[in-house]
Design an enzyme around this catalytic site. Structure first.
Site, PDB file in Angstrom:
ATOM      1  CB  SER A 232      85.513  -9.045  93.382  1.00  0.00           C
ATOM      2  OG  SER A 232      86.786  -9.474  93.841  1.00  0.00           O
ATOM      3  CG  ASP A 475      92.160 -12.210  88.311  1.00  0.00           C
ATOM      4  OD1 ASP A 475      92.367 -12.806  89.394  1.00  0.00           O
ATOM      5  OD2 ASP A 475      91.055 -11.707  88.024  1.00  0.00           O
ATOM      6  CG  HIS A 478      88.581 -12.211  90.434  1.00  0.00           C
ATOM      7  ND1 HIS A 478      89.644 -11.328  90.498  1.00  0.00           N
ATOM      8  CD2 HIS A 478      87.627 -11.713  91.244  1.00  0.00           C
ATOM      9  CE1 HIS A 478      89.339 -10.335  91.318  1.00  0.00           C
ATOM     10  NE2 HIS A 478      88.120 -10.537  91.793  1.00  0.00           N
TER      11      HIS A 478
END
Length: 500
Positions: A232, A475, A478
């Site tokens: 990702s 998070d 990312h």
């Protein structure tokens, strides 16, 4: 006898008035109708959702990265809990809109939650899940006032050693103008109060890195194809690229199947094909069997290719691969079709192998696949660091800083840089083999140093709606869009220009 004024003559001559009216209609209305028919505004949607990578614990080894300021931790040999999956369901594209836009794009004036209407399930609408907004205007993309070329006397500049400096021209897109931003990267959507993380650019020592020019990129890849392979974080870079290119053209989704893990877009005006190939482990992998209570682990065949991507790379001109974060899960390894061991599995009669054993073997196999099957420019992008502070991902760890580190600052414990060390070793070995093969160029995009300095660029708590049950799921892996990850595409374009 005096001459009558023109308008009086027209009034007295109906035929002349009718003729003049027809001419004015032809000169004004007809071109406008033609322009509207030639440039219709059609909705375009993106589908790139996939199971996101795990948030690794901070109980891992941190090795210094060419700097005495980076601290070293001792490894902790304890299992790293696997985080919950984060699936993103999105609709597929249905068309293409050429849409020039102006640069830079101002930050939206209001980033509060009041801008968005939420459903009872707290799912908020996003440009990703709906029609692409119409271009703000039809002006051509303007060239940044920053330099667009590296001078001849700077060609030996190391792009990967430098500092982050202010850039008031950025951002070059935002969450209202780019359709490719997923919810968990849309850092302004859920109330992030600061915007400074978008206003920095990477300044290598000894030269200025040109800001990404979408026109130049698309001209360079005209008639060519490019593929991204990885997890990702790799997809995160692709979405940054889509956003940067959307200032010139929106692509058409030409994927051969509805499989959201493998997307193909076509920039029809340039005949440029962009592939996104999901392979978080890079090698052949089987998922846990949900019907088998004892099957809780991914099984990796460390010496076998993941043919879902290796079978396609002979069609590409450019290939960018990356991985790392998924290798902190409990895993089972197979070599020569036999069970060779496991990681964090605690299975009877199974050898417990050290952390990073699997990654070393998997990366070596994937690089061998490139050496054997690819002719073009292949780039290995180095590990993307995490920045959890105050605990691991599942125990309240967060990344709340609002500015980059200076490189002479002492950086707190960050992600495991052993992955980066392995990448350097395996790249050097593959580079030696590459010299025996004509046509292949293998390069390293060593962005780890630069990204270590950007603890401010992750979504943190602003990657989702803040509710009691998810408030601790921050998070710090990312990257926000727009944000520091846009620099990867600045570097990508410069590497392509250097090779050309």
């Amino acid at each position: 006898m005096e001459l009558l004024p023109l308008f009086a003559a027209i009034q007295r001559t109906p035929r002349v008035a009718l003729t003049l009216s027809f001419v004015l209609f032809t000169l004004t209305i007809v071109p406008a109708l033609y322009s509207l028919l030639a440039n219709p505004t059609l909705p375009l949607l993106i589908s790139s959702s996939e199971t996101d990578g795990p948030f690794p614990s901070d109980h891992v080894h941190l090795s210094p990265l060419n700097s005495p300021s980076f601290r070293t931790l001792s490894p902790v040999n304890s299992p790293i809990p696997a985080p919950p999956y984060h699936t993103r369901h999105q609709k597929s594209s249905s068309g293409k809109i050429p849409s020039p836009n102006i640069s830079p794009i101002p930050v939206p004036p209001d980033h509060t939650l009041s801008r968005h209407q939420h459903s009872s399930s707290h799912q908020s609408s996003s440009p990703v899940n709906g029609p692409i907004p119409a271009p703000l205007n039809s002006s051509p993309v303007t060239t940044s006032t920053l330099r667009t070329q590296i001078r001849d006397d700077e060609q030996r500049c190391d792009l990967f050693k430098g500092e982050w400096i202010p850039n008031e021209e950025s951002p070059y897109y935002n969450n209202a103008t780019c359709w490719a931003i997923q919810e968990h990267q849309n850092c302004m959507k859920f109330g992030r109060p600061d915007t400074g993380f978008m206003r920095w650019r990477w300044k290598p020592d000894g030269c200025d890195l040109p800001i990404f020019d979408p026109n130049e990129f698309l001209e360079m890849v005209r008639g060519k194809s490019m593929g991204f392979v990885g997890d990702s974080i790799s997809r995160n870079q692709v979405q940054s690229l889509l956003c940067l290119l959307s200032r010139v053209e929106y692509p058409e989704d030409i994927s051969s199947s509805p499989d959201i893990a493998f997307k193909v877009w076509n920039y029809t005006s340039y005949n440029f094909i962009l592939h996104v190939m999901w392979s978080p482990y890079l090698v052949k992998t089987t998922k846990p069997d949900p019907t088998d209570a004892k099957s809780n682990f991914f099984s990796l065949y460390l010496d076998q290719y993941d043919t879902k991507w290796t079978s396609q790379i002979n069609q590409l001109d450019y290939l960018i691969i990356s991985s790392g974060h998924w290798f902190y899960r409990p895993l089972i390894f197979y070599e020569n079709e036999k069970l060779s061991g496991c990681q964090y599995c605690s299975l009877p009669n199974t050898t417990e192998l050290p952390l990073h054993y699997g990654y070393t073997k998997a990366l070596r196999t994937s690089l061998r696949a490139i050496l054997e099957n690819f002719t073009g420019l292949a780039i290995l992008r180095s590990f993307s660091p995490q920045h959890f502070e105050g605990g691991p991902w599942n125990k309240g760890g967060d990344c709340a800083r609002t500015r980059p580190y200076r490189r002479n600052e002492t950086i707190p414990e960050v992600s495991d840089l052993k992955i980066h060390d392995i990448q350097l070793e395996e790249f050097r070995a593959a580079e030696e083999e590459m010299e025996k093969k004509m046509g292949l160029r293998l390069r390293l995009m060593n962005t780890t140093q630069a990204m270590l300095l950007r603890p401010d660029g992750h979504p943190g708590r602003y990657g989702h709606l803040q509710t009691e049950e998810v408030s601790s799921r921050n998070d710090c892996i990312h990257w926000c869009l727009p944000g520091p990850i846009d620099t990867w595409n600045d570097i990508l374009l410069q590497m392509m220009k250097t090779e050309k």
